[in-house]
Scaffold this motif. Structure first.
Motif, PDB file in Angstrom:
ATOM      1  N   ILE A 166      42.824  -5.300 -12.116  1.00 62.00           N
ATOM      2  CA  ILE A 166      41.958  -4.149 -11.836  1.00 62.00           C
ATOM      3  C   ILE A 166      41.238  -4.329 -10.506  1.00 62.00           C
ATOM      4  CG2 ILE A 166      39.911  -2.896 -12.654  1.00 62.00           C
ATOM      5  CD1 ILE A 166      40.996  -3.484 -15.548  1.00 62.00           C
ATOM      6  N   ILE A 167      40.873  -5.560 -10.156  1.00 59.11           N
ATOM      7  CA  ILE A 167      40.303  -5.813  -8.831  1.00 59.11           C
ATOM      8  C   ILE A 167      41.256  -5.323  -7.752  1.00 59.11           C
ATOM      9  CG2 ILE A 167      39.610  -7.575  -7.156  1.00 59.11           C
ATOM     10  CD1 ILE A 167      38.806  -9.338  -9.552  1.00 59.11           C
ATOM     11  N   GLU A 168      42.534  -5.656  -7.871  1.00 57.11           N
ATOM     12  CA  GLU A 168      43.512  -5.280  -6.847  1.00 57.11           C
ATOM     13  C   GLU A 168      43.706  -3.773  -6.777  1.00 57.11           C
ATOM     14  OE1 GLU A 168      46.073  -9.425  -6.627  1.00 57.11           O
ATOM     15  OE2 GLU A 168      47.010  -7.674  -7.553  1.00 57.11           O
ATOM     16  N   ILE A 169      43.602  -3.094  -7.940  1.00 57.42           N
ATOM     17  CA  ILE A 169      43.647  -1.632  -7.933  1.00 57.42           C
ATOM     18  C   ILE A 169      42.415  -1.080  -7.220  1.00 57.42           C
ATOM     19  CG2 ILE A 169      43.494   0.425  -9.405  1.00 57.42           C
ATOM     20  CD1 ILE A 169      45.205  -1.188 -11.469  1.00 57.42           C
ATOM     21  N   CYS A 170      41.244  -1.648  -7.529  1.00 57.65           N
ATOM     22  CA  CYS A 170      40.011  -1.211  -6.872  1.00 57.65           C
ATOM     23  C   CYS A 170      40.096  -1.378  -5.357  1.00 57.65           C
ATOM     24  CB  CYS A 170      38.821  -2.004  -7.400  1.00 57.65           C
ATOM     25  SG  CYS A 170      38.136  -1.381  -8.934  1.00 57.65           S
ATOM     26  N   LEU A 171      40.765  -2.428  -4.913  1.00 55.67           N
ATOM     27  CA  LEU A 171      40.915  -2.682  -3.472  1.00 55.67           C
ATOM     28  C   LEU A 171      41.964  -1.780  -2.830  1.00 55.67           C
ATOM     29  CD1 LEU A 171      40.760  -6.576  -3.589  1.00 55.67           C
ATOM     30  CD2 LEU A 171      39.093  -5.099  -2.437  1.00 55.67           C
ATOM     31  N   GLY A 172      42.510  -0.852  -3.592  1.00 57.71           N
ATOM     32  CA  GLY A 172      43.423   0.134  -3.040  1.00 57.71           C
ATOM     33  C   GLY A 172      44.744  -0.436  -2.560  1.00 57.71           C
ATOM     34  N   GLY A 173      45.189  -1.523  -3.185  1.00 56.80           N
ATOM     35  CA  GLY A 173      46.461  -2.119  -2.772  1.00 56.80           C
ATOM     36  C   GLY A 173      46.390  -2.847  -1.450  1.00 56.80           C
ATOM     37  N   LEU A 174      45.180  -2.984  -0.906  1.00 61.91           N
ATOM     38  CA  LEU A 174      44.994  -3.660   0.386  1.00 61.91           C
ATOM     39  C   LEU A 174      44.414  -5.065   0.224  1.00 61.91           C
ATOM     40  CD1 LEU A 174      43.554  -0.729   2.509  1.00 61.91           C
ATOM     41  CD2 LEU A 174      45.695  -1.934   2.959  1.00 61.91           C
ATOM     42  N   GLY A 175      44.333  -5.545  -1.008  1.00 62.85           N
ATOM     43  CA  GLY A 175      43.749  -6.862  -1.232  1.00 62.85           C
ATOM     44  C   GLY A 175      44.427  -7.590  -2.374  1.00 62.85           C
ATOM     45  N   ARG A 176      44.147  -8.870  -2.458  1.00 62.75           N
ATOM     46  CA  ARG A 176      44.680  -9.710  -3.518  1.00 62.75           C
ATOM     47  C   ARG A 176      43.542 -10.467  -4.174  1.00 62.75           C
ATOM     48  NH1 ARG A 176      47.882  -6.646  -2.936  1.00 62.75           N
ATOM     49  NH2 ARG A 176      50.061  -6.805  -2.259  1.00 62.75           N
ATOM     50  N   ALA A 177      43.635 -10.621  -5.486  1.00 64.46           N
ATOM     51  CA  ALA A 177      42.669 -11.408  -6.244  1.00 64.46           C
ATOM     52  C   ALA A 177      43.412 -12.503  -6.991  1.00 64.46           C
ATOM     53  CB  ALA A 177      41.917 -10.520  -7.232  1.00 64.46           C
ATOM     54  N   THR A 178      42.895 -13.714  -6.919  1.00 68.77           N
ATOM     55  CA  THR A 178      43.500 -14.844  -7.619  1.00 68.77           C
ATOM     56  C   THR A 178      42.406 -15.643  -8.326  1.00 68.77           C
ATOM     57  OG1 THR A 178      43.342 -16.233  -5.637  1.00 68.77           O
ATOM     58  CG2 THR A 178      45.425 -15.063  -5.988  1.00 68.77           C
ATOM     59  N   PHE A 179      42.797 -16.348  -9.395  1.00 69.05           N
ATOM     60  CA  PHE A 179      41.905 -17.301 -10.024  1.00 69.05           C
ATOM     61  C   PHE A 179      42.144 -18.665  -9.392  1.00 69.05           C
ATOM     62  CE2 PHE A 179      42.409 -14.259 -13.655  1.00 69.05           C
ATOM     63  CZ  PHE A 179      41.082 -13.839 -13.701  1.00 69.05           C
ATOM     64  N   GLN A 180      41.080 -19.413  -9.195  1.00 69.53           N
ATOM     65  CA  GLN A 180      41.220 -20.754  -8.654  1.00 69.53           C
ATOM     66  C   GLN A 180      40.162 -21.676  -9.240  1.00 69.53           C
ATOM     67  OE1 GLN A 180      40.734 -20.010  -4.382  1.00 69.53           O
ATOM     68  NE2 GLN A 180      38.603 -20.685  -4.492  1.00 69.53           N
ATOM     69  N   SER A 181      40.449 -22.975  -9.213  1.00 67.79           N
ATOM     70  CA  SER A 181      39.480 -23.952  -9.684  1.00 67.79           C
ATOM     71  C   SER A 181      38.267 -23.958  -8.766  1.00 67.79           C
ATOM     72  CB  SER A 181      40.106 -25.348  -9.723  1.00 67.79           C
ATOM     73  OG  SER A 181      41.160 -25.382 -10.650  1.00 67.79           O
ATOM     74  N   THR A 207      30.992  -3.713 -18.890  1.00 73.93           N
ATOM     75  CA  THR A 207      30.514  -4.902 -18.196  1.00 73.93           C
ATOM     76  C   THR A 207      30.586  -6.140 -19.075  1.00 73.93           C
ATOM     77  OG1 THR A 207      28.947  -3.420 -17.119  1.00 73.93           O
ATOM     78  CG2 THR A 207      28.615  -5.769 -16.772  1.00 73.93           C
ATOM     79  N   SER A 208      30.403  -5.978 -20.386  1.00 72.48           N
ATOM     80  CA  SER A 208      30.388  -7.126 -21.288  1.00 72.48           C
ATOM     81  C   SER A 208      31.783  -7.576 -21.711  1.00 72.48           C
ATOM     82  CB  SER A 208      29.560  -6.796 -22.544  1.00 72.48           C
ATOM     83  OG  SER A 208      30.083  -5.662 -23.204  1.00 72.48           O
ATOM     84  N   SER A 209      32.816  -6.899 -21.261  1.00 74.11           N
ATOM     85  CA  SER A 209      34.184  -7.301 -21.600  1.00 74.11           C
ATOM     86  C   SER A 209      34.692  -8.351 -20.619  1.00 74.11           C
ATOM     87  CB  SER A 209      35.110  -6.082 -21.563  1.00 74.11           C
ATOM     88  OG  SER A 209      35.270  -5.605 -20.227  1.00 74.11           O
ATOM     89  N   LEU A 210      35.750  -9.033 -20.991  1.00 76.83           N
ATOM     90  CA  LEU A 210      36.350 -10.028 -20.101  1.00 76.83           C
ATOM     91  C   LEU A 210      36.849  -9.374 -18.816  1.00 76.83           C
ATOM     92  CD1 LEU A 210      38.286 -12.101 -22.766  1.00 76.83           C
ATOM     93  CD2 LEU A 210      36.491 -13.003 -21.283  1.00 76.83           C
ATOM     94  N   ALA A 211      37.560  -8.262 -18.941  1.00 82.64           N
ATOM     95  CA  ALA A 211      38.075  -7.573 -17.754  1.00 82.64           C
ATOM     96  C   ALA A 211      36.935  -7.043 -16.905  1.00 82.64           C
ATOM     97  CB  ALA A 211      39.008  -6.435 -18.168  1.00 82.64           C
ATOM     98  N   GLY A 212      35.898  -6.506 -17.554  1.00 82.61           N
ATOM     99  CA  GLY A 212      34.756  -5.987 -16.815  1.00 82.61           C
ATOM    100  C   GLY A 212      34.015  -7.075 -16.065  1.00 82.61           C
ATOM    101  N   THR A 213      33.859  -8.230 -16.694  1.00 83.25           N
ATOM    102  CA  THR A 213      33.205  -9.360 -16.036  1.00 83.25           C
ATOM    103  C   THR A 213      33.950  -9.753 -14.771  1.00 83.25           C
ATOM    104  OG1 THR A 213      32.314 -10.229 -18.116  1.00 83.25           O
ATOM    105  CG2 THR A 213      32.591 -11.801 -16.308  1.00 83.25           C
ATOM    106  N   VAL A 214      35.262  -9.891 -14.869  1.00 79.08           N
ATOM    107  CA  VAL A 214      36.065 -10.324 -13.721  1.00 79.08           C
ATOM    108  C   VAL A 214      36.043  -9.292 -12.606  1.00 79.08           C
ATOM    109  CG1 VAL A 214      38.427 -10.828 -12.968  1.00 79.08           C
ATOM    110  CG2 VAL A 214      37.527 -11.876 -15.043  1.00 79.08           C
TER     111      VAL A 214
END
Length: 318
Positions: A55-70, A173-180
């Protein structure tokens, strides 16, 4: 308007992939009687971290990437969201920023995502000299209930698309997807503050951001506090800018959350201190903890702000 990438067209395949993988991602998808598509990412279904990342990448309009990292910066909170963009101004301000006010009756939400650039209701689009054209629209709403059908119809009309070409993604906001997806706004809040302090947006060439993933709150207020604190006290961004070196330094010094009078307490406490009036809070607080700005003309970098591990622990560990 200057020809620029279409956030609607670039994000459309990401929206379709999200819908296609809904069962795997623990999402629910249905349509209104008039055809608008509703994606539930955490109201009646569980959703999850990967859904939030997409959903982050959709919000960025296809112009960004989101990744999880340590993330080793905070002892107990070892996972972070890292965001990069191909065009930070359009991706973050032209698409991701939650700037479209949507209301009807007792329903209220701020719309974010590529559909904003189709409606272009905000004066910000005049400053960006940007308006999108696409035959489909997607918006992300940080809500825990479905919008009224009449409002959904108005959104489609304002975006200039048929109702069956509109997708609304609902992320409590309290959901896992919403938090991320909220934490994934770490770069966007820096761009917004740069705009607020009048740094010329056309001189921002590139950037990235990172913020820790908090545990979701059991209720809206706790969740809002933790997601804000993740950015305010644990967020880090870098910007690469054109122009004089001294102005890059001024930007770095003006961006961090530590410049705000409200800095130094978990956001939940700040919010309560203003009787839960979001707009009474100092707007300068909403920015990352640590900022580095590089002047491309000389290659010199300027860093300001600092992480606040004790405040992260106080917020996340409660």
């Amino acid at each position: 308007m200057t020809a620029k990438p279409s956030v609607g067209k670039l994000s459309a395949p990401l929206v379709e992939a999200l819908v296609q993988d809904a069962e795997t991602l623990r999402l629910a998808v249905d349509r209104t009687a008039t055809g608008a598509r509703i994606v539930d990412a955490g109201i009646a279904v569980r959703g999850g971290l990967e859904a939030g990342r997409r959903i982050i990448e959709i919000c960025l309009g296809g112009l960004g990437r989101a990744t999880f990292q340590s993330d080793v910066r905070f002892k107990r909170w070892g996972q972070a969201v890292h965001v990069t963009t191909a065009d930070p101004v359009i991706a973050c301000l032209g698409s991701q920023y939650a700037g479209w006010s949507l209301s009807e009756g007792d329903f209220f939400a701020l719309g974010s995502g590529p559909g904003r650039a189709l409606a272009a209701k905000e004066t910000l689009y005049e400053e960006l000299a940007y308006k999108d054209a696409s035959d489909s629209a997607a918006l992300v709403l940080e809500v825990d209930k479905r919008p009224p059908d009449t409002l959904i119809a108005q959104i489609a009309k304002d975006c200039g698309v048929a109702e069956d070409k509109l997708t609304l993604i609902l992320t409590p906001t309290s959901s896992l997807a919403g938090t991320v997806q909220v934490v994934g706004r770490v770069l966007e809040v820096a761009l917004h503050k740069a705009h607020t302090i009048h740094f010329p947006l056309e001189r921002i060439v590139d950037g990235f951001g990172t913020a820790p993933v908090p545990p979701p709150g059991a209720d809206f207020l706790t969740a809002m506090g933790r997601t804000n604190d993740a950015v305010l006290y644990g967020g880090e961004i870098a910007l690469y800018v054109e122009g004089p070196e001294d102005e890059a330094e001024q930007l770095a010094n003006g961006l961090p959350s530590s410049t705000s009078r409200d800095h130094g307490r978990p956001f939940g406490e700040v919010f309560a201190g203003y009787n839960y009036d979001f707009y009474a809070c100092d707007a300068g607080l909403f920015s990352p903890a640590l900022v580095t700005v590089t002047a491309l003309s000389t290659g010199k970098s300027f860093t300001a702000g600092a992480y606040e591990p004790a405040l992260i622990e106080r917020s996340f560990g409660g």
